[in-house]
Design a protein around this motif. Structure first.
Motif: not given
Length: 262
Positions: A52-56, A107-113, A141-142
């Motif tokens: 799970l990724v939590h944005l903001q 986020a996509v780039e910051a999380l390394g894909g 994309r995430l």
């Protein structure tokens, strides 16, 4: 005015005030509290073993609550001060979690894909984003194939009502912004902020759904709820940690939740 720099300064200034506030009750969280709302837990379902990724994510109490429920969590926020606190709370509580400082659009780039089973976005997040189409594409994309977005958010209808009683339409539903606000305080108390300017953007329900579907996600449900989690209007009545208009008064939507799958 660069909305991102202005808002980052504003949120960095909020962090120490929020950490010390009764509103967030960080000490209660450290003692074992889970702050995810019951309707969110029901609508998301079992997260055991799921990524799970939590944005903001602010300083991560919701993120870490999902971890306590069994998820493998990552939190992302543009506030360096918030992420520093999130990492400290996670370490003190012994909760495995990854926290990354980045703008949500990066986020996509910051999380390394990396991709995830669940993308979660919590209350009060979308008002800080000018472009929901770009946000929804980032979410798509995430997500892993078969994964889903879960969004719980303040209902935009409440934002057009008068700020005191919530009974009269006084604001334009379709006026997207940007809206520049000068508030000396944050929502948790009376301590004066060092950086008081914020830039916000209003998004109607149709805009949210259209952005999500245009990104290729399939909406599973859109639920509207007649309660919120703070006294948004003076006439709201508290009961078991939530606020509603009193019995007999006309009900309006105060929060909505959306789930959409990849």
């Amino acid at each position: 005015m660069d909305y991102l720099d202005v808002n980052r300064a504003n949120w960095n200034a909020r962090v120490p005030i929020h950490i010390a506030s009764d509103f967030y009750d960080v000490e209660g969280f450290k003692a074992g509290k889970i702050v995810i709302r019951s309707f969110e837990r029901d609508e998301v379902g079992d997260v055991s073993g799921r990524s799970l990724v939590h944005l903001q994510c602010h300083f991560g109490l919701d993120t870490l609550s999902w971890a306590r429920l069994g998820a493998e969590v990552t939190g992302l926020d543009f506030s360096e001060a918030a992420i520093e606190q999130a990492r400290g709370i996670a370490a003190e509580c012994g909760i495995p979690a990854r926290f990354v400082t980045a703008d949500v659009y990066d986020a996509v780039e910051a999380l390394g894909g990396a991709t995830y089973d669940i993308v979660y976005t919590g209350i009060g997040a979308l008002v800080w984003l000018p472009d929901l189409t770009r946000w929804a594409r980032t979410v798509a994309r995430l997500l892993k194939p078969g994964g889903f977005l879960y969004l719980a958010e303040l209902h935009p209808y409440a934002d057009i009502l008068d700020d005191e009683t919530g009974t009269t339409v006084t604001h334009d539903y379709f006026e997207k912004g940007p809206h520049v606000w000068e508030y000396p305080h944050t929502y948790t108390g009376s301590e004066v902020l060092e950086h008081q300017t914020s830039v916000q953007f209003q998004h109607g329900l149709g805009e949210v759904v259209s952005a999500v579907t245009a990104a290729g996600l399939r909406v599973e449900f859109l639920h509207e709820h007649d309660h919120t989690f703070f006294r948004r209007f003076a006439g709201l009545v508290a009961s078991e940690g939530i606020y509603r208009f009193p019995e007999g008064a006309p009900r309006i939507p105060l929060v909505y939740s959306l789930r959409a799958s990849a």
